[in-house]
Design a protein around this motif. Structure first.
Motif, mmCIF file in Angstrom:
data_model
loop_
_atom_site.group_PDB
_atom_site.id
_atom_site.type_symbol
_atom_site.label_atom_id
_atom_site.label_comp_id
_atom_site.label_asym_id
_atom_site.label_seq_id
_atom_site.Cartn_x
_atom_site.Cartn_y
_atom_site.Cartn_z
ATOM 1 N N UNK A 178 12.205 4.960 -9.312
ATOM 2 C CA UNK A 178 12.143 4.541 -7.870
ATOM 3 C C UNK A 178 11.034 5.172 -7.251
ATOM 4 N N UNK A 179 11.182 6.618 -7.269
ATOM 5 C CA UNK A 179 10.266 7.606 -6.546
ATOM 6 C C UNK A 179 8.784 7.614 -7.197
ATOM 7 N N UNK A 180 8.639 7.117 -8.577
ATOM 8 C CA UNK A 180 7.397 6.816 -9.167
ATOM 9 C C UNK A 180 6.745 5.808 -8.638
ATOM 10 N N UNK A 181 7.627 4.491 -8.519
ATOM 11 C CA UNK A 181 7.187 3.434 -8.359
ATOM 12 C C UNK A 181 6.468 3.496 -6.894
ATOM 13 N N UNK A 182 7.173 4.218 -5.954
ATOM 14 C CA UNK A 182 6.818 4.380 -4.413
ATOM 15 C C UNK A 182 5.444 5.225 -4.535
ATOM 16 N N UNK A 183 5.294 6.162 -5.353
ATOM 17 C CA UNK A 183 4.173 7.057 -5.213
ATOM 18 C C UNK A 183 3.063 5.974 -5.952
ATOM 19 N N UNK A 184 3.217 5.206 -6.671
ATOM 20 C CA UNK A 184 2.010 4.552 -7.350
ATOM 21 C C UNK A 184 1.617 3.440 -6.212
ATOM 22 N N UNK A 185 2.526 2.835 -5.283
ATOM 23 C CA UNK A 185 2.313 1.894 -4.619
ATOM 24 C C UNK A 185 1.306 2.569 -3.346
ATOM 25 N N UNK A 186 1.681 3.823 -3.020
ATOM 26 C CA UNK A 186 1.088 4.620 -2.008
ATOM 27 C C UNK A 186 -0.251 4.815 -2.464
ATOM 28 N N UNK A 187 -0.477 5.197 -3.657
ATOM 29 C CA UNK A 187 -1.861 5.795 -4.334
ATOM 30 C C UNK A 187 -2.719 4.414 -4.419
ATOM 31 N N UNK A 188 -2.006 3.155 -4.473
ATOM 32 C CA UNK A 188 -2.828 1.981 -4.509
ATOM 33 C C UNK A 188 -3.311 1.490 -3.353
ATOM 34 N N UNK A 189 -2.536 1.422 -2.099
ATOM 35 C CA UNK A 189 -2.920 1.526 -0.889
ATOM 36 C C UNK A 189 -4.314 2.294 -0.527
ATOM 37 N N UNK A 190 -4.246 3.509 -1.091
ATOM 38 C CA UNK A 190 -5.348 4.439 -0.482
ATOM 39 C C UNK A 190 -6.399 4.723 -1.541
ATOM 40 N N UNK A 191 -6.116 4.126 -2.568
ATOM 41 C CA UNK A 191 -7.126 4.188 -3.916
ATOM 42 C C UNK A 191 -7.174 5.484 -4.083
ATOM 43 N N UNK A 192 -6.291 6.251 -4.320
ATOM 44 C CA UNK A 192 -6.334 7.883 -4.840
ATOM 45 C C UNK A 192 -6.686 7.768 -6.256
ATOM 46 N N UNK A 193 -7.214 8.965 -6.643
ATOM 47 C CA UNK A 193 -7.571 9.348 -8.024
ATOM 48 C C UNK A 193 -8.392 8.469 -8.579
ATOM 49 N N UNK A 194 -9.327 7.893 -7.863
ATOM 50 C CA UNK A 194 -10.140 6.956 -8.411
ATOM 51 C C UNK A 194 -9.805 5.664 -9.145
ATOM 52 N N UNK A 195 -8.790 5.279 -8.659
ATOM 53 C CA UNK A 195 -8.062 3.861 -8.851
ATOM 54 C C UNK A 195 -7.050 4.126 -9.914
ATOM 55 N N UNK A 196 -6.639 5.291 -10.146
ATOM 56 C CA UNK A 196 -5.548 5.703 -11.079
ATOM 57 C C UNK A 196 -4.351 5.755 -10.546
ATOM 58 N N UNK A 197 -3.538 5.273 -9.888
ATOM 59 C CA UNK A 197 -2.361 5.553 -9.101
ATOM 60 C C UNK A 197 -1.346 6.042 -9.968
ATOM 61 N N UNK A 198 -1.161 5.670 -11.250
ATOM 62 C CA UNK A 198 0.062 6.169 -12.249
ATOM 63 C C UNK A 198 -0.537 7.523 -12.383
ATOM 64 N N UNK A 199 -1.728 8.024 -12.727
ATOM 65 C CA UNK A 199 -2.236 9.707 -12.808
ATOM 66 C C UNK A 199 -2.035 10.087 -11.912
ATOM 67 N N UNK A 200 -2.296 9.800 -10.452
ATOM 68 C CA UNK A 200 -1.795 10.673 -9.388
ATOM 69 C C UNK A 200 -0.228 10.705 -9.207
ATOM 70 N N UNK A 201 0.409 9.787 -9.582
ATOM 71 C CA UNK A 201 1.879 9.831 -9.463
ATOM 72 C C UNK A 201 2.452 10.885 -10.408
ATOM 73 N N UNK A 202 1.970 10.686 -11.723
ATOM 74 C CA UNK A 202 2.337 11.616 -12.619
ATOM 75 C C UNK A 202 2.049 13.087 -12.241
ATOM 76 N N UNK A 203 0.848 13.288 -11.740
ATOM 77 C CA UNK A 203 0.680 14.788 -11.320
ATOM 78 C C UNK A 203 1.417 15.267 -10.233
ATOM 79 N N UNK A 204 1.990 14.300 -9.215
ATOM 80 C CA UNK A 204 2.886 15.095 -8.190
ATOM 81 C C UNK A 204 4.261 15.381 -8.920
#
Length: 411
Positions: A178-204
């Protein structure tokens, strides 16, 4: 050429015992150790170290530099060879063969099933078994040698923990997911990690497994939106990430006057105000400009001007909403409406509020009278301010003729 002359030209043969290869780790190590023992026996004191170099060893044994390095490494692993630290700028080596350790190894080698030798199934040719020696450094590394040559084999696999899972502050895998899904949604909204929300969530999450804390996890378990507690309200913002409207409009007009389209001007202005360093510099300049404008307006008001001039950025603008835009589109051309039946989805309270906002935006401020302006022109400073106001507001319909303020003739 006769065989005797041929062998004489080859020089003296080097001593090599094939049965030592399994003990020393290979042919090169056996030749190296035998030559070192021979040199050591020529000294009056057997504990005396042998001083030599790579060229002398190659001349005596035929081993090149790489083969010598391999032989020395294999012998040091088995504690047969010791070396002294020498000057790295020279080629001199100080070596000493440990005869006692070598003899002990020979005695253990010929006893059945020695503890440090792994004996495979016997073969018909009665060759000595392959030895596996455990090296002391680096740890957990096994050096394998065979009876033909002592080339070390590269490690082909790395031991891993079976069924590995991330370990962190979460209580279950479901909570982690659940935490991973919330992180990915947050990254999608802000286009973090050059459009790779899964990679950004994994890093966190990966940083959290290493013991680092994360404000995103604290927000997640507290049930508040991610990033909410990390927002910082700047001096030029009425709330985090919301700048003062006049300040934002001033920056938008800056880009509009430079020829930027309105949409691009808005985007660039908001990007500038999100930059903490640039935003602070722009805010200080805006405050200085506001101070000058306020001084001029107060002077004009003291001289009788009822509506002092203010820049367009200080004029209240109507707020554009999705509902108000769709209502206007339907009134103009229903076929190009953004969504069908938009007017039916608007509540009466919303429509009433929009009507009042439109009335306020369409309200016109009364123009100053000629008498009030003429009264303000009695002093030189007041005259200059009034002239500036009349020039900037041609809609008033006034002009100055022979020092008198009169209504301008439209034709």
């Amino acid at each position: 050429m006769k065989i005797g002359i041929f062998l004489g030209n080859l020089g003296n043969p080097a001593i090599y015992y094939p049965k030592l290869a399994p003990i020393t780790g290979g042919v090169a190590a056996s030749i190296f150790l035998c030559q070192l023992l021979q040199w050591q026996s020529q000294h009056s004191n057997s504990a005396e170290w042998v001083k030599t170099n790579s060229s002398e060893i190659e001349k005596a044994t035929g081993l090149n530099h790489e083969e010598q390095e391999l032989a020395r490494r294999l012998l040091k692993v088995r504690s047969f060879l010791k070396e002294k630290l020498t000057n790295p700028n020279t080629d001199t080596l100080e070596l000493w063969a440990d005869i006692d350790a070598f003899e002990e190894k020979l005695n253990n080698f010929w006893t059945p099933n020695p503890p440090d030798i792994i004996t495979p199934i016997s073969r018909e040719n009665n060759n000595h078994p392959v030895e596996i020696f455990r090296e002391t450094s680096p740890p957990n590394h096994v050096v394998k040698t065979d009876k033909y040559f002592g080339q070390p084999r590269q490690q082909i696999a790395v031991a891993v923990t079976p069924h590995y899972q991330f370990s962190g502050p979460w209580n279950s895998q479901e909570e982690l997911h659940n935490f991973q899904r919330v992180l990915e949604e947050y990254a999608k909204e802000r286009n973090l990690w050059f459009g790779n929300p899964s990679g950004w969530a994994f890093n966190i999450i990966d940083r959290m497994t290493k013991g680092l804390t994360s404000a995103f996890w604290e927000e997640f378990i507290a049930g508040i939106p991610l990033g909410e507690s990390q927002k910082v309200q700047r001096d030029w913002e009425i709330e985090p990430e919301v700048p003062y409207p006049a300040f934002e409009e001033e920056r938008i007009q800056y880009y509009v006057h430079k020829g930027e389209p309105l949409e691009a001007a808005v985007s660039r202005a908001r990007a500038d105000l999100r930059n903490p360093v640039l935003g602070k510099d722009l805010w200080e300049g805006f405050l200085r400009k506001c101070d000058r404008i306020a001084d001029d307006a107060l002077k004009a008001k003291n001289l009788g001007v009822q509506t002092p001039y203010l820049p367009p950025s200080f004029t209240e603008k109507p707020q554009f909403t999705k509902e108000s835009v769709m209502k206007k589109l339907e009134a103009i051309a229903p076929q190009i409406s953004l969504t069908p039946s938009t007017a039916n989805t608007l509540s009466p309270r919303t429509l009433k509020q929009q009507e009042s906002e439109e009335k306020e935006s369409n309200s016109v401020v009364e123009d100053p009278s000629i008498e009030s302006l003429q009264k303000a022109c009695k002093t030189p400073m007041g005259r200059s301010i009034v002239e500036k106001q009349i020039t900037e507001h041609p809609e008033w319909g006034y002009e100055i003729v022979d020092g008198e303020i009169v209504e301008s003739i439209p034709f």
